[in-house]
Design a protein around this motif. Structure first.
Motif, PDB file in Angstrom:
ATOM      1  N   ALA A  19      -5.154  -9.499  -2.714  1.00 26.43           N
ATOM      2  CA  ALA A  19      -3.631 -10.151  -2.868  1.00 26.43           C
ATOM      3  C   ALA A  19      -2.807  -9.577  -4.000  1.00 26.43           C
ATOM      4  O   ALA A  19      -1.708  -9.047  -4.010  1.00 26.43           O
ATOM      5  CB  ALA A  19      -3.437 -11.488  -3.321  1.00 26.43           C
ATOM      6  N   VAL A  20      -3.523  -9.225  -5.292  1.00 28.93           N
ATOM      7  CA  VAL A  20      -3.081  -8.617  -6.224  1.00 28.93           C
ATOM      8  C   VAL A  20      -2.539  -7.192  -6.102  1.00 28.93           C
ATOM      9  O   VAL A  20      -1.329  -6.629  -6.363  1.00 28.93           O
ATOM     10  CB  VAL A  20      -4.115  -8.334  -7.592  1.00 28.93           C
ATOM     11  CG1 VAL A  20      -3.549  -7.558  -8.784  1.00 28.93           C
ATOM     12  CG2 VAL A  20      -4.542  -9.548  -8.026  1.00 28.93           C
ATOM     13  N   GLN A  21      -3.270  -6.370  -5.332  1.00 24.18           N
ATOM     14  CA  GLN A  21      -2.778  -5.016  -4.761  1.00 24.18           C
ATOM     15  C   GLN A  21      -1.744  -5.029  -3.942  1.00 24.18           C
ATOM     16  O   GLN A  21      -0.784  -4.465  -3.649  1.00 24.18           O
ATOM     17  CB  GLN A  21      -4.146  -4.237  -4.445  1.00 24.18           C
ATOM     18  CG  GLN A  21      -5.072  -3.960  -5.428  1.00 24.18           C
ATOM     19  CD  GLN A  21      -5.871  -2.697  -4.847  1.00 24.18           C
ATOM     20  OE1 GLN A  21      -5.344  -1.597  -4.481  1.00 24.18           O
ATOM     21  NE2 GLN A  21      -7.218  -2.917  -4.977  1.00 24.18           N
ATOM     22  N   ARG A  57      -0.302  -0.660   6.954  1.00 21.40           N
ATOM     23  CA  ARG A  57       0.831  -0.938   7.683  1.00 21.40           C
ATOM     24  C   ARG A  57       0.994  -2.148   8.631  1.00 21.40           C
ATOM     25  O   ARG A  57       1.924  -2.312   9.243  1.00 21.40           O
ATOM     26  CB  ARG A  57       1.214   0.443   8.492  1.00 21.40           C
ATOM     27  CG  ARG A  57       1.369   1.670   7.532  1.00 21.40           C
ATOM     28  CD  ARG A  57       1.316   2.894   8.390  1.00 21.40           C
ATOM     29  NE  ARG A  57       2.587   2.975   9.039  1.00 21.40           N
ATOM     30  CZ  ARG A  57       3.061   3.882   9.772  1.00 21.40           C
ATOM     31  NH1 ARG A  57       2.161   5.063   9.971  1.00 21.40           N
ATOM     32  NH2 ARG A  57       4.054   3.682  10.705  1.00 21.40           N
ATOM     33  N   THR A  58      -0.091  -2.824   8.731  1.00 21.86           N
ATOM     34  CA  THR A  58      -0.277  -3.781   9.596  1.00 21.86           C
ATOM     35  C   THR A  58      -0.214  -5.376   8.851  1.00 21.86           C
ATOM     36  O   THR A  58      -1.072  -5.566   7.985  1.00 21.86           O
ATOM     37  CB  THR A  58      -1.695  -3.866  10.385  1.00 21.86           C
ATOM     38  OG1 THR A  58      -1.885  -2.532  10.775  1.00 21.86           O
ATOM     39  CG2 THR A  58      -1.713  -4.941  11.389  1.00 21.86           C
ATOM     40  N   GLY A 100       3.773  -4.233  -2.264  1.00 20.19           N
ATOM     41  CA  GLY A 100       4.920  -4.584  -1.458  1.00 20.19           C
ATOM     42  C   GLY A 100       4.385  -4.668   0.200  1.00 20.19           C
ATOM     43  O   GLY A 100       5.158  -4.454   0.997  1.00 20.19           O
ATOM     44  N   LYS A 101       3.160  -5.137   0.344  1.00 20.81           N
ATOM     45  CA  LYS A 101       2.469  -4.979   1.687  1.00 20.81           C
ATOM     46  C   LYS A 101       2.416  -6.615   1.861  1.00 20.81           C
ATOM     47  O   LYS A 101       2.286  -7.483   1.332  1.00 20.81           O
ATOM     48  CB  LYS A 101       0.954  -4.682   1.468  1.00 20.81           C
ATOM     49  CG  LYS A 101       0.963  -3.076   1.091  1.00 20.81           C
ATOM     50  CD  LYS A 101       1.615  -2.169   1.887  1.00 20.81           C
ATOM     51  CE  LYS A 101       1.415  -0.835   1.457  1.00 20.81           C
ATOM     52  NZ  LYS A 101       2.134   0.403   2.673  1.00 20.81           N
TER      53      LYS A 101
END
Length: 651
Positions: free
Chosen positions: A593-595, A570-571, A600-601
């Protein structure tokens, strides 16, 4: 009348200027914010070498915009740049005949080559050009004919010797050696190594060995200490004895050892960390460093009579640790005639620079100044408060608290937690440009010396074994909670950052508490401990911090890898990497980065392709860009300012 008008105009002008300055100060609550381009020029100096005639000192600096070797007169005066080739330079070492300065040049890919620069001109020669081999730690023979150095191939390390005449290289010993020292008579070499590797998962052991310069079987000088570190050896001028540091008493103390008889005697005692002994050229005295209350000071022991005196006259950090996995970095060294001592000094208001002092205790003199002219008013910067508190298991933790000037907001200051960079590191009273930058912008910066940090002895360091990213993070959280309960910080406006080991602890903090931090920055920190355990040089780190191996200890490797918790992240986080750093390669970032993209982070990153070492050695332009990104992230998410963050692409 005209004279009156001129005086009136002058008064009005001064009034307008004072109002403007007052407005700036009052707007910032008594603070004058620093700028990234200023801070990026203050990396300072951590290593140097005396010329054999004692007239000059050579050192590495980025003051020209890139890493270069400079030469400064030891009596004071303007320095001159010796090199201008575009490689990062480390470990300058002046030859005993005065003709050459050996140094390590970091090539694309991060491997080091052994190089020579002519002391009188800009001639540079690459002695060991080998892209897949990492050559470092040059040490001259007393006759200037040979250089001993370490050579690493993947996970294997040799100690080798190169002859300058023939350019031939021979292997002296197949061991991961450090802190090599050629005996003054040229017959032997000392080195430090851990013969228990790869079974020393606790990183408890270091031993001192001696080997004939011509080769042969190494001889162990410090037997019977398999669970203690013996390090920092220094030859006596007659090549018969060594001074060294050892943790056999629980804390690092200084000892003298006869290399033939094995007789050892104690020079210092106590639970204060004392290290880096250096024997004077005439053999009469030994200088060393003392680490006490987050300060480093220089002391001298006159061997005849045992008189002990403090040599350094400045508060802060004098000298430092010379090993790459330690901090703060710094050095002390006798002049060739034994009349002076050169050392690095820094404090929260002064960048690390070269100083000299008389061995007789005369006042020290500054030789270099790495602070830009507009930053040389020391009163502009904040010295931290030293605080102590109890952690979750009752262990006492020390911390440095940097409080911004001005009135504290009713809800408390916005705050930043900063983790130490090095595995064997420590927050001390030294110059930290990142910390001072953020304090000047109104953040309270909390720098705890969590378990595993230097300065508290062997037992405190070993508390971290297999608990890295867990117990140390909890130490930091309890300190933050204490500051919040006291009203010093606003618990809803807290960020976190760190580099290297601190970069890993930053990501581990986001796993440990997914709502505590509003923004985070990880500088070359790993996000997947499993793959990191297979990287060259990282096996020891992961076994000490996390566990024996991913197969033997799957749960801690899983639980302390941010790549496994992207869905809960969430950060907002920024990753800043050195392109040629094998410890945190781009592969790690790609896994995350892929995940993050799929789920959508928010994250962003910048990889500085032409950098390979820690941020303190980065080119000023790259450090400026990194600091601008950190500034924008924290201002946006902690201060609520409308800042654009654009690193890898338009987000």
């Amino acid at each position: 009348m005209s004279s009156y008008v001129r005086r009136l105009a002058l008064v009005l002008t001064l009034t307008i200027i004072s109002i403007g300055v007052g407005a700036l100060v009052s707007q910032q609550g008594g603070r004058v914010p620093l700028h990234p381009d200023q801070i990026a020029l203050t990396a300072g100096i951590s290593d140097f070498t005396w010329s054999p005639d004692g007239k000059n000192l050579a050192y590495v600096s980025t003051q020209s915009g890139s890493s270069d070797i400079w030469i400064s007169p030891s009596a004071g005066g303007a320095a001159r740049r010796l090199t201008s080739i575009a490689v990062l330079k480390l470990q300058p070492r002046w030859s005993p005949d005065g003709k050459w300065i050996a140094f390590v040049g970091i090539q694309p890919g991060g491997a080091g080559d052994l190089m020579l620069a002519g002391a009188g001109d800009q001639t540079v020669t690459n002695l060991t050009e080998s892209p897949d081999i990492d050559d470092r730690n040059p040490v001259w023979s007393p006759d200037s004919a040979d250089i001993a150095f370490t050579r690493r191939f993947g996970n294997r390390t040799h100690t080798s010797v190169i002859n300058l005449g023939s350019k031939s290289v021979r292997t002296l010993v197949e061991a991961a050696a450090s802190e090599m020292a050629w005996s003054p008579d040229g017959k032997s070499l000392l080195y430090v190594s851990d013969p228990l590797l790869t079974n020393d998962d606790r990183r408890e052991n270091d031993d001192i060995f001696v080997i004939a310069a011509a080769g042969g079987t190494p001889r162990l000088l410090t037997p019977g200490t398999p669970r203690f570190r013996d390090f920092n050896p220094s030859w006596s001028p007659d090549s018969r004895q060594i001074a060294f540091a050892s943790e056999t008493s629980g804390a690092s103390n200084i000892y003298i050892l006869d290399t033939q008889s094995g007789v050892k005697r104690t020079l210092t005692t106590g639970q204060t960390e004392q290290f880096s002994p250096k024997w004077s050229p005439d053999g009469s005295s030994i200088i060393y460093l003392k680490n006490e209350e987050a300060r480093l000071s220089i002391w001298m022991n006159v061997l005849q009579g045992g008189r002990v005196s403090k040599i350094s006259d400045r508060d802060g950090t004098n000298g430092g640790y010379e090993l790459p996995d330690s901090s703060p970095r710094g050095k002390i060294e006798w002049s060739p005639d034994g009349k002076r001592i050169a050392f690095t000094h820094s404090d929260p208001a002064k960048a690390s620079d070269l100083w000299v002092t008389g061995a007789d205790g005369s006042r020290s003199m500054q030789l270099t100044n790495s602070m830009p002219a507009e930053l040389r008013r020391e009163g502009r910067f904040v010295w931290p408060e030293l605080s102590m508190y109890r952690s979750f298991d009752g262990e006492e933790i020390s911390a440095l608290i940097y409080k911004p000037r001005g009135v504290k907001p009713k809800s408390g200051h916005p705050a930043l937690l900063v983790f130490r960079d090095a595995l064997d590191g420590q927050h001390v009273m030294n110059w930290d440009p990142l910390i001072q930058f953020f304090v000047s912008d109104g953040y309270l910066v909390f720098a705890p010396n969590i378990r595993g940090s230097r300065g508290r002895g062997r037992e405190f360091r070993q508390l971290l074994y297999e608990h890295g990213g867990d117990h140390d993070v909890r130490d930091a959280f309890i300190g933050l909670d204490r500051l919040s309960s006291e009203g010093l910080i606003d618990g809803q406006r807290v960020g976190v950052f760190g580099a290297g080991t601190g970069g890993f602890l930053t990501t581990a903090s986001l796993i440990k508490d997914e709502t505590r931090f509003k923004a985070a920055v990880s500088l070359y920190g790993i996000v997947d401990a499993v793959t990191a355990s297979a990287y060259p040089g990282m096996g020891v780190w992961t076994r000490y911090m996390i566990g024996e191996s991913p197969m033997a200890s799957p749960l801690p490797f899983y639980e302390r890898s941010l790549v496994n918790f992207v869905d809960k992240l969430r950060t907002p986080i920024i990753f800043l990497n050195a392109g040629d750093d094998p410890r945190a390669p781009f592969q790690q970032l790609q896994q995350f980065a892929v995940q993050a993209e799929v789920k959508g982070k928010w994250f962003d990153h910048r990889t500085f392709e032409n950098e390979s070492e820690g941020w303190r050695s980065w080119r000023p332009n790259n450090l400026r860009q990194a600091l601008e990104a950190m500034d924008a992230l924290f201002e946006k998410h902690l201060l609520g300012r409308d800042r654009e963050i654009r690193l890898s692409r338009d987000r």
